[in-house]
Design a protein around this motif. Structure first.
Motif, PDB file in Angstrom:
ATOM      1  N   ARG A  43      18.781  15.051  -6.171  1.00 54.93           N
ATOM      2  CA  ARG A  43      18.881  14.873  -4.719  1.00 54.93           C
ATOM      3  C   ARG A  43      19.950  13.850  -4.345  1.00 54.93           C
ATOM      4  O   ARG A  43      20.592  13.963  -3.311  1.00 54.93           O
ATOM      5  N   VAL A 132      15.509  16.839   2.197  1.00 48.54           N
ATOM      6  CA  VAL A 132      15.862  15.544   1.595  1.00 48.54           C
ATOM      7  C   VAL A 132      17.373  15.414   1.498  1.00 48.54           C
ATOM      8  O   VAL A 132      17.957  14.376   1.811  1.00 48.54           O
ATOM      9  N   PHE A 143      13.770   6.802   0.355  1.00 41.19           N
ATOM     10  CA  PHE A 143      12.725   7.823   0.376  1.00 41.19           C
ATOM     11  C   PHE A 143      12.382   8.286  -1.037  1.00 41.19           C
ATOM     12  O   PHE A 143      11.213   8.347  -1.421  1.00 41.19           O
ATOM     13  N   MET A 144      13.411   8.611  -1.814  1.00 37.20           N
ATOM     14  CA  MET A 144      13.168   9.134  -3.165  1.00 37.20           C
ATOM     15  C   MET A 144      12.643   8.060  -4.113  1.00 37.20           C
ATOM     16  O   MET A 144      11.784   8.332  -4.953  1.00 37.20           O
ATOM     17  N   ARG A 146      10.846   5.588  -3.314  1.00 34.00           N
ATOM     18  CA  ARG A 146       9.458   5.319  -2.939  1.00 34.00           C
ATOM     19  C   ARG A 146       8.547   6.494  -3.286  1.00 34.00           C
ATOM     20  O   ARG A 146       7.519   6.332  -3.926  1.00 34.00           O
ATOM     21  N   GLU A 147       8.919   7.678  -2.852  1.00 35.49           N
ATOM     22  CA  GLU A 147       8.002   8.814  -2.978  1.00 35.49           C
ATOM     23  C   GLU A 147       7.965   9.411  -4.377  1.00 35.49           C
ATOM     24  O   GLU A 147       6.932   9.883  -4.828  1.00 35.49           O
ATOM     25  N   LEU A 148       9.077   9.400  -5.036  1.00 39.36           N
ATOM     26  CA  LEU A 148       9.107  10.025  -6.361  1.00 39.36           C
ATOM     27  C   LEU A 148       8.999   8.982  -7.474  1.00 39.36           C
ATOM     28  O   LEU A 148       8.360   9.210  -8.495  1.00 39.36           O
TER      29      LEU A 148
ATOM     30  N   TYR B  42       2.025  10.083   7.958  1.00 41.91           N
ATOM     31  CA  TYR B  42       2.676   9.738   6.691  1.00 41.91           C
ATOM     32  C   TYR B  42       1.731   9.965   5.508  1.00 41.91           C
ATOM     33  O   TYR B  42       2.126  10.527   4.486  1.00 41.91           O
ATOM     34  N   ARG B  46       2.468  12.597   2.546  1.00 42.46           N
ATOM     35  CA  ARG B  46       2.489  12.164   1.139  1.00 42.46           C
ATOM     36  C   ARG B  46       1.557  13.025   0.292  1.00 42.46           C
ATOM     37  O   ARG B  46       1.870  13.370  -0.841  1.00 42.46           O
ATOM     38  N   TYR B  50       5.153  15.352   0.040  1.00 42.87           N
ATOM     39  CA  TYR B  50       5.956  14.464  -0.804  1.00 42.87           C
ATOM     40  C   TYR B  50       5.212  14.173  -2.100  1.00 42.87           C
ATOM     41  O   TYR B  50       5.008  13.037  -2.483  1.00 42.87           O
ATOM     42  N   THR B  51       4.817  15.245  -2.746  1.00 43.11           N
ATOM     43  CA  THR B  51       4.086  15.076  -3.995  1.00 43.11           C
ATOM     44  C   THR B  51       5.069  15.123  -5.165  1.00 43.11           C
ATOM     45  O   THR B  51       6.196  15.615  -5.028  1.00 43.11           O
ATOM     46  N   VAL B  52       4.618  14.639  -6.285  1.00 42.44           N
ATOM     47  CA  VAL B  52       5.445  14.654  -7.491  1.00 42.44           C
ATOM     48  C   VAL B  52       5.836  16.083  -7.835  1.00 42.44           C
ATOM     49  O   VAL B  52       6.985  16.378  -8.164  1.00 42.44           O
ATOM     50  N   LEU B  55       8.572  17.272  -5.303  1.00 44.77           N
ATOM     51  CA  LEU B  55       9.854  16.551  -5.329  1.00 44.77           C
ATOM     52  C   LEU B  55      10.533  16.551  -6.702  1.00 44.77           C
ATOM     53  O   LEU B  55      11.728  16.324  -6.807  1.00 44.77           O
ATOM     54  N   SER B  56       9.749  16.811  -7.755  1.00 46.20           N
ATOM     55  CA  SER B  56      10.350  16.802  -9.098  1.00 46.20           C
ATOM     56  C   SER B  56      11.210  18.038  -9.313  1.00 46.20           C
ATOM     57  O   SER B  56      11.028  19.058  -8.651  1.00 46.20           O
TER      58      SER B  56
END
Ligand SMILES: [Zn+2]
Lengths: 193, 190
Positions: A43, A132, A143-144, A146-148, B42, B46, B50-52, B55-56
């Motif tokens: 990203r 994103v 953002f990344m 923090r969230e990932l 938020y 999450r 915006y979970t692993v 987003l992975s």
């Protein structure tokens, strides 16, 4: 919180395994976190091949600097700190323009056809990934991380060399912009999903 | 417009507030509709977006394999094969140590010879405590031992020096480093 503590302990055990010469320690840590680190790198760069190179550099840097890992911190945060440095170098050396994708909005194409469409994770991943990618780089970064990466805001501020309030401000903007971008892509209300 | 969500709400959700601060924020949320909505949104995002998992991303499996290979091999190299790495890297050191030993030995031998000549020249008064009989061998023997100790402590120092770049180049691995790892891994395996 408890889960997080547990995770840290597990990471520590894997880490010891690895340090003790058991390759399983490394492969398990890699299996656990490489997807997150790669998600971050992909990203941040928007380029799969570059991100793959950087993933390799990140883990090799971790291998070389393994003695510097502070056991009281989270292994993942540490790893993201290394990955983050790779992205800084990348932006610096490649003189990458803030890679805002042309605003030829893909929202129509990726809009959900019907409300009944169940969003598979694959599809969701694509849409969230696109959103994103639209964020301004410094917002995307916070953002990344923090969230990932699960990196605390305090550490994010240190990594980015900015006051914590700045990091928090960027995060809030990131959340607002993510909502806008996701809305364009048909994800309006989180509850629908 | 309330700014409390940005100031504390984000930290609240990420679990970075102290228990006292967290309770304070909770009581604010109880009376501030805006912050309550933002916090809930938020938290929901999450949990659901915006979970692993979402987003992975996965790299090419070839990349996975390569990193895993380097990772496990590098660990072996830095534990079991460290002495060999050390020898490889510091092959010149033993030669240097030998040269030092020869030089130091030669120095004392030379002094012993001078002493012998002096004794021969100035007669036998000093014979019983002749430097050539006692002092010189006494000096010649302990010295190489000391040299060995010196060599040992030297090698220890150098061994830790081999680790120095690892600690100094924090997060600054470059591709040269990658090559080093590869080389050092392959070499001892033979
Ligand atoms: Zn408020």
């Amino acid at each position: 919180m408890e889960q997080q503590t547990q995770q840290v302990t597990d990471d520590g055990q894997l880490f010891d395994k690895w340090l003790g010469g058991d390759p399983k320690g490394f492969s398990e840590l890699y299996g656990r976190y490489s997807g997150r680190v790669f998600g971050f790198l992909l990203r941040m760069t928007g380029d799969r091949e570059v991100a793959e190179d950087m993933l390799q550099e990140t883990f090799l840097a971790a291998i070389r600097n393994v003695g510097q890992f502070d056991r009281s911190r989270s292994f993942l945060s540490w790893l993201f700190g290394i990955a983050h440095k790779r992205t800084i170098d990348y932006y610096r050396h490649a003189k990458v323009e803030a890679d805002h994708v042309d605003d030829t909005d893909g929202s129509v194409g990726s809009k959900l056809e019907t409300p009944e469409d169940s969003l598979s994770n694959k599809r969701l991943r694509k849409l969230v990934g696109e959103a994103v990618q639209r964020l301004e780089p410094s917002q995307r970064e916070v953002f990344m991380l923090r969230e990932l990466g699960g990196v605390p805001f305090k550490e994010i501020a240190e990594m980015m060399g900015c006051p914590i309030n700045t990091a928090l401000g960027r995060m809030r903007l990131a959340l607002i912009n993510m909502r806008k971008e996701l809305k364009k892509r048909g994800i309006d209300n989180v509850q629908q999903i | 417009m309330c700014n409390k969500f940005e100031e504390s709400g984000l930290l609240y959700v990420s679990g970075e507030l102290s228990p006292v601060e967290a309770r304070e924020y909770e009581s604010h949320v109880a009376v501030c509709e805006e912050c309550r909505r933002e916090t809930e949104a938020y938290q929901r995002e999450r949990a659901e977006l915006y979970t692993v998992d979402i987003l992975s991303e996965r790299p090419n499996p070839v990349v996975d394999a390569e990193i895993l290979r380097l990772g496990s091999a590098a660990r072996k190299a830095s534990t079991a094969f460290m002495p060999m790495l050390f020898l490889k890297k510091y092959a010149a050191l033993p030669i240097f140590i030998m040269l030092v030993m020869v030089a130091v030995g030669g120095y004392f031998r030379y002094h012993a010879m001078v002493a012998d000549k002096l004794v021969a020249k100035y007669g036998g008064e000093a014979t019983s405590s002749s430097p050539s009989d006692s002092a010189a061998p006494a000096a010649a023997y302990p010295l190489p031992v000391n040299d060995e100790e010196l060599a040992l402590s030297d090698s220890n120092k150098s061994a830790s020096d081999t680790n120095a770049p690892f600690s100094k180049t924090r997060g600054n691995m470059n591709l040269e480093g990658v090559v080093t790892v590869k080389e050092s891994v392959n070499e001892p395996g033979k």
